[in-house]
Write a protein that holds these residues in place. Structure first.
Motif, PDB file in Angstrom:
ATOM      1  N   ALA A  57       0.840  -1.204   0.000  1.00 39.12           N
ATOM      2  CA  ALA A  57       0.000   0.000   0.000  1.00 39.12           C
ATOM      3  C   ALA A  57       0.873   1.252   0.000  1.00 39.12           C
ATOM      4  N   PHE A  58       1.985   1.208   0.743  1.00 40.53           N
ATOM      5  CA  PHE A  58       2.904   2.351   0.814  1.00 40.53           C
ATOM      6  C   PHE A  58       3.451   2.677  -0.582  1.00 40.53           C
ATOM      7  N   VAL A  59       3.929   1.648  -1.281  1.00 44.14           N
ATOM      8  CA  VAL A  59       4.466   1.851  -2.636  1.00 44.14           C
ATOM      9  C   VAL A  59       3.365   2.403  -3.544  1.00 44.14           C
ATOM     10  N   ALA A  60       2.167   1.811  -3.460  1.00 41.59           N
ATOM     11  CA  ALA A  60       1.055   2.224  -4.320  1.00 41.59           C
ATOM     12  C   ALA A  60       0.711   3.696  -4.106  1.00 41.59           C
ATOM     13  N   VAL A  61       0.622   4.103  -2.850  1.00 42.02           N
ATOM     14  CA  VAL A  61       0.214   5.479  -2.535  1.00 42.02           C
ATOM     15  C   VAL A  61       1.306   6.470  -2.942  1.00 42.02           C
ATOM     16  N   VAL A  62       2.559   6.154  -2.621  1.00 42.66           N
ATOM     17  CA  VAL A  62       3.665   7.077  -2.939  1.00 42.66           C
ATOM     18  C   VAL A  62       3.776   7.266  -4.450  1.00 42.66           C
ATOM     19  N   VAL A  63       3.704   6.170  -5.204  1.00 39.91           N
ATOM     20  CA  VAL A  63       3.846   6.279  -6.667  1.00 39.91           C
ATOM     21  C   VAL A  63       2.662   7.046  -7.261  1.00 39.91           C
ATOM     22  N   THR A  64       1.465   6.827  -6.724  1.00 36.90           N
ATOM     23  CA  THR A  64       0.288   7.547  -7.240  1.00 36.90           C
ATOM     24  C   THR A  64       0.403   9.044  -6.962  1.00 36.90           C
ATOM     25  N   LEU A  65       0.852   9.388  -5.749  1.00 34.19           N
ATOM     26  CA  LEU A  65       0.919  10.805  -5.375  1.00 34.19           C
ATOM     27  C   LEU A  65       2.049  11.552  -6.090  1.00 34.19           C
ATOM     28  N   THR A  66       2.996  10.794  -6.663  1.00 38.81           N
ATOM     29  CA  THR A  66       4.096  11.464  -7.377  1.00 38.81           C
ATOM     30  C   THR A  66       3.920  11.358  -8.894  1.00 38.81           C
ATOM     31  N   THR A  67       2.685  11.145  -9.330  1.00 40.43           N
ATOM     32  CA  THR A  67       2.422  10.987 -10.772  1.00 40.43           C
ATOM     33  C   THR A  67       2.893  12.205 -11.570  1.00 40.43           C
ATOM     34  N   ASN A  68       2.687  13.407 -11.029  1.00 43.22           N
ATOM     35  CA  ASN A  68       3.100  14.614 -11.764  1.00 43.22           C
ATOM     36  C   ASN A  68       4.610  14.652 -11.964  1.00 43.22           C
ATOM     37  N   TRP A  69       5.356  14.267 -10.931  1.00 39.02           N
ATOM     38  CA  TRP A  69       6.822  14.236 -11.058  1.00 39.02           C
ATOM     39  C   TRP A  69       7.225  13.251 -12.153  1.00 39.02           C
ATOM     40  N   GLN A  70       6.570  12.076 -12.138  1.00 38.43           N
ATOM     41  CA  GLN A  70       6.899  11.063 -13.161  1.00 38.43           C
ATOM     42  C   GLN A  70       6.609  11.618 -14.557  1.00 38.43           C
ATOM     43  N   ASN A  71       5.467  12.300 -14.697  1.00 34.70           N
ATOM     44  CA  ASN A  71       5.116  12.853 -16.012  1.00 34.70           C
ATOM     45  C   ASN A  71       6.147  13.878 -16.471  1.00 34.70           C
ATOM     46  N   ASN A  72       6.640  14.698 -15.534  1.00 33.49           N
ATOM     47  CA  ASN A  72       7.657  15.702 -15.892  1.00 33.49           C
ATOM     48  C   ASN A  72       8.938  15.024 -16.376  1.00 33.49           C
ATOM     49  N   ILE A  73       9.350  13.969 -15.662  1.00 29.25           N
ATOM     50  CA  ILE A  73      10.576  13.249 -16.055  1.00 29.25           C
ATOM     51  C   ILE A  73      10.381  12.602 -17.425  1.00 29.25           C
ATOM     52  N   VAL A  74       9.196  12.017 -17.641  1.00 26.51           N
ATOM     53  CA  VAL A  74       8.913  11.354 -18.923  1.00 26.51           C
ATOM     54  C   VAL A  74       8.907  12.378 -20.057  1.00 26.51           C
ATOM     55  N   GLN A  75       8.335  13.568 -19.802  1.00 27.38           N
ATOM     56  CA  GLN A  75       8.349  14.638 -20.821  1.00 27.38           C
ATOM     57  C   GLN A  75       9.784  14.994 -21.193  1.00 27.38           C
ATOM     58  N   TYR A  76      10.626  15.108 -20.166  1.00 26.05           N
ATOM     59  CA  TYR A  76      12.044  15.438 -20.372  1.00 26.05           C
ATOM     60  C   TYR A  76      12.724  14.348 -21.218  1.00 26.05           C
ATOM     61  N   LEU A  77      12.435  13.074 -20.884  1.00 21.47           N
ATOM     62  CA  LEU A  77      13.055  11.958 -21.617  1.00 21.47           C
ATOM     63  C   LEU A  77      12.593  11.934 -23.071  1.00 21.47           C
ATOM     64  N   LYS A  78      11.309  12.266 -23.285  1.00 20.63           N
ATOM     65  CA  LYS A  78      10.769  12.217 -24.649  1.00 20.63           C
ATOM     66  C   LYS A  78      11.360  13.316 -25.529  1.00 20.63           C
ATOM     67  N   GLN A  79      11.831  14.388 -24.881  1.00 25.64           N
ATOM     68  CA  GLN A  79      12.436  15.469 -25.660  1.00 25.64           C
ATOM     69  C   GLN A  79      13.877  15.144 -26.050  1.00 25.64           C
ATOM     70  N   LYS A  80      14.476  14.214 -25.328  1.00 30.36           N
ATOM     71  CA  LYS A  80      15.868  13.862 -25.618  1.00 30.36           C
ATOM     72  C   LYS A  80      15.915  12.867 -26.776  1.00 30.36           C
ATOM     73  N   ASP A  81      16.973  12.947 -27.584  1.00 26.76           N
ATOM     74  CA  ASP A  81      17.102  12.042 -28.730  1.00 26.76           C
ATOM     75  C   ASP A  81      17.272  10.592 -28.288  1.00 26.76           C
ATOM     76  N   ASN A  82      17.989  10.409 -27.183  1.00 27.12           N
ATOM     77  CA  ASN A  82      18.259   9.026 -26.750  1.00 27.12           C
ATOM     78  C   ASN A  82      17.347   8.601 -25.589  1.00 27.12           C
TER      79      ASN A  82
END
Lengths: 70, 704
Positions: free
Chosen positions: B510-535
């Motif tokens: 439950a701890f992992v589930a809640v922490v990962v859900t509450l940090t969804t925006n951070w994950q999206n920001n990192i993914v946006q950054y990765l998608k902008q990179k060529d590699n």
């Protein structure tokens, strides 16, 4: 005579912690409108759910008292 | 005949030839009874789900055999013998999660027409979530089959001699040997008729088990000399309905509350595919609710007495006649020992036959349900992934049937192998408790949050499955990390925290589930950054490789415990980012009708139109066959008015004889009304499905 650790402590823990989970469930199904109290049959189910909690609590309390004093 | 093994006294050669004859006759009768009901299957849907037609009482009683038959007699009698009336507590702690089940999970699984739990994970999250859920569920089901085989072995072993000679060769009879023979017999003991046959066989067996259990209690009390003598023989500690709070480690209240009352209750109601298929066979969601409620309020407390009383009688006998029942009798054998003492030959055979046949059909149901999961969630998706060329439905059906057969054989073999993991436990009860504590938490947390928390994302569920399981493995390797959760339970080095580890496991998932859900925006920001990179894609594949490596470190406990938590921390970050990067998640589409917050929407999707919630009457009518091919049923305008039904609503028509419990019934749709009151026109297809009898009245009611 059995100690408090085998008589009322398990009872309090069971219906306290279990009761908290039950209460969360009741609030969630109400707030999500999964149970709609404007429907007559749903009002009946809501009462059955509350009855069940006290039915089991009473059953355990009677069994503990019978074991101690009967 | 008695022998001494470790500290327990064990028995062999119990029972007479009369008992064996009764057992064989009973088995044959049960198989014939089941195969009779096979004729009510007209489709594979009927085969697996019984065609959504039965009344609540029929399902409620057929569930008794599932609740009582599944390894209960042996394990609860064992705990009843060791600890008294507190053996009943696992049967009387299931109410707390019933609101979630009745108004969350049950309507969702019926209205979304899902055929397996992993299928829900694909609809609600993603195909990769389904894959991981399938993996965990197969582990759970195969472990359950293993527990079933272990119980069967322990139930049958006291009836067999210690060894035998055949063709001049000498064989010792061991527990594993007995289990292998039982597994082969179980393969032959196949239910011929699908779900309808299973329901009716279980209905019969449920009644027989209840009768046999209460009859045994009556015989035992009579043997001792009456209830007063029985009651006064037992020490007060022993009459308590709840066990000691945290002692001994092998049976304590708080551990069993978290293992059974929480993880077990949710697992039983939300994950047990055999039970869920049973609820889906009721004629409507409301009937399913009635079946579940009646079962928990009334049948489970009765079942608790039925399955535990042999242990209580055994305890009383060990006080009055220690020569008959030695106080150190092996707890897992007490049921057989007591039944043999208080019942005459033949009656003992009947009691043992009822027990073993129910156990065998429970194991058989589990094997069938596991094979269904394999076909639905492994075989079909794999073929789809490999993009097999289009083939005729008949060829696909034949191939799937063959796959179901060999997968059943493989599952049975794996079930037997899994016994090796459980047989070191002193009793079946502890083996089952440990198994439940270890395997249910990730799925329990995932189903629960998926159903009730709209923000719960595919990345969070996958990270729960990977990161949560990694933290559970840390707890397996180093039980000391569970100590803060242990409520003062002593650590038994041989079987550390068999029950309370359920609390630790659920907490970390439950701890992992809640922490990962509450940090969804951070994950999206990192993914946006990765998608902008060529590699970006290469970086993600690198993270996948690193995550696999980190999980391997945890699995094989390569690093010291201090580093394990750091490794898991990086594993969770890696899996969450990779999942967010790779999974397409359409929040609107994947929440619609799939959470408790959109049950009404699920209901509309099920019906294919607006819901008509006005409550109408149930009407009795004569039926006539109509001409034409359409699949609607036609009532008179007045009858429709009494039912408060509109054209296009769903209707349930059943034979008016209540005792049939819906066996002859059909679901259909209201068509155009006519003017002949008291008559319903039904199509040929509905007549075939409903198996109605000419001249017999039917009842009709609006379903929604």
């Amino acid at each position: 005579m059995p100690s408090f650790f085998q008589t009322w402590l398990p009872f309090i823990y069971l219906y306290g912690v279990g009761g908290f989970a039950f209460l969360v469930g009741m609030i969630l199904i109400r707030r999500s409108n999964a149970i709609d109290l404007t429907i007559k049959r749903h009002r009946y189910w809501y009462r059955v759910l509350i009855f069940g909690y006290f039915y089991f609590a009473l059953m355990h309390a009677i069994l503990i008292i019978a074991a101690l004093y009967w | 005949m008695e022998t001494q093994t470790s500290n327990f006294e064990t028995f062999h050669n119990i029972g007479s030839s009369t008992d064996w004859i009764v057992m064989v006759v009973y088995f044959i009768a049960i198989m014939l009874f089941g195969s009779y009901f096979g004729r009510y299957n007209r489709s594979t849907k009927d085969f697996f789900f019984g065609g959504r037609r039965f009344a609540w009482w029929l399902i409620a009683f057929s569930i008794v055999a599932t609740g009582v038959g599944s390894h209960s007699f042996v394990k609860y009698s064992a705990k009843g013998f060791e600890h008294g009336f507190s053996s009943t507590m696992t049967y009387i702690n299931d109410w707390f999660f019933i609101p979630f089940f009745l108004f969350g999970w049950l309507p969702i699984i019926v209205y979304t027409r899902i055929r397996s739990i992993p299928e829900y994970f694909e609809k609600r999250f993603s195909p990769s979530a389904r894959f991981l859920a399938t993996l965990l569920l197969l582990f759970y089901m195969i472990g359950y089959i293993g527990i079933g085989f272990l119980t069967l072995g322990k139930a049958v072993l006291p009836l067999l001699p210690e060894n035998f000679t055949m063709l001049g060769m000498h064989f010792d009879i061991t527990l594993m040997g007995a289990i292998i023979v039982i597994a082969i017999i179980t393969g032959i003991y196949i239910t011929f008729g699908g779900q309808t046959a299973v329901i009716f066989t279980d209905l019969l067996q449920g009644f027989i088990l209840l009768f046999a259990g209460f009859f045994l209690f009556f015989l035992g009390i009579s043997y001792i000399g009456g209830f007063d003598i029985f009651w006064n023989l037992l020490p007060t500690e022993w009459k308590m309905p709840l066990a000691h709070f945290n002692d001994p480690p092998s049976f304590n209240f708080v551990g069993i509350f978290w293992q059974d009352g929480v993880a077990g209750s949710i697992g039983f109601l939300f994950m047990n595919m055999g039970l869920i298929m049973r609820f889906m066979a009721t004629k409507s969601v409301d009937e399913g609710r009635k079946a579940a409620t009646f079962n928990i309020l009334f049948m489970l407390p009765l079942s608790a007495v039925v399955v535990g009383n042999a242990g209580w009688i055994g305890k009383a006998l060990s006080i009055t006649s220690p020569d008959l029942v030695p106080p150190n009798t092996s707890p897992d054998q007490i049921f057989v020992v007591v039944a043999n003492i208080v019942a005459i030959p033949g009656v003992f055979g009947f009691i043992m036959a009822a027990l073993t046949a129910a156990l065998m059909s429970t194991v058989d149901t589990l094997i069938n349900a596991t094979a269904a999961i394999f076909i639905n969630d492994v075989y079909r998706p794999t073929l789809k992934f490999l993009k097999r060329k289009k083939e005729a439905a008949k060829i696909i059906d034949r191939r799937e049937l063959a796959a179901a057969r060999w997968s059943s054989a493989a599952i049975t073999t794996l079930g037997v192998v899994s016994v090796l993991a459980f047989k070191s436990f002193p009793t079946v009860y502890e083996a089952h408790g440990y198994f439940h504590s270890t395997l249910t938490p990730p799925l329990v947390v995932a189903i629960f949050l998926g159903l009730f928390w709209r923000k719960f994302t595919p990345a969070a569920v996958i990270t729960t499955f990977v990161g949560g399981v990694a933290l559970m493995i840390v707890g397996l390797h180093s039980p000391h990390v569970i100590t803060p959760f242990a409520h003062g339970i002593e650590l038994n080095p041989e079987h550390p925290y068999s029950y309370i580890r359920a609390l630790y496991n659920m907490f970390v998932c439950a701890f992992v589930a809640v922490v990962v859900t509450l940090t969804t925006n951070w994950q999206n920001n990192i993914v946006q950054y990765l998608k902008q990179k060529d590699n970006g894609t290469q970086i993600v594949y690198g993270m996948i490789a690193l995550s696999v490596l980190l999980f391997t470190f945890i699995l094989f406990s390569i690093l010291p415990i201090e580093f394990d938590f750091i490794v898991v921390f990086f594993l969770i970050i890696g899996v969450a980012i990779v999942s967010t990067y790779l999974i397409k998640y359409d929040e609107d589409k994947q929440l619609d009708g799939l959470t408790a917050w959109s049950v009404a929407k699920a209901k509309e999707m099920f019906k294919g139109g607006k819901i008509n919630n006005v409550e109408g009457e149930k009407v009795s009518l004569n039926w006539k066959l109509k001409e034409g091919e359409d699949n609607f049923v036609n009532f008179s305008e007045n009858d429709m008015k009494r039912m408060e039904a509109n054209e296009g609503d769903l209707v349930y028509i059943s034979d008016a004889r209540k005792y049939l419990g819906g066996l002859k019934s059909v679901h259909s749709v209201y068509g155009k009304p006519h003017n002949e009151d008291g008559i319903v026109y039904i199509s040929n297809e509905d007549l075939k499905n409903g198996v109605f009898v000419k001249g017999r009245l039917v009842t009709a009611e609006k379903e929604m």
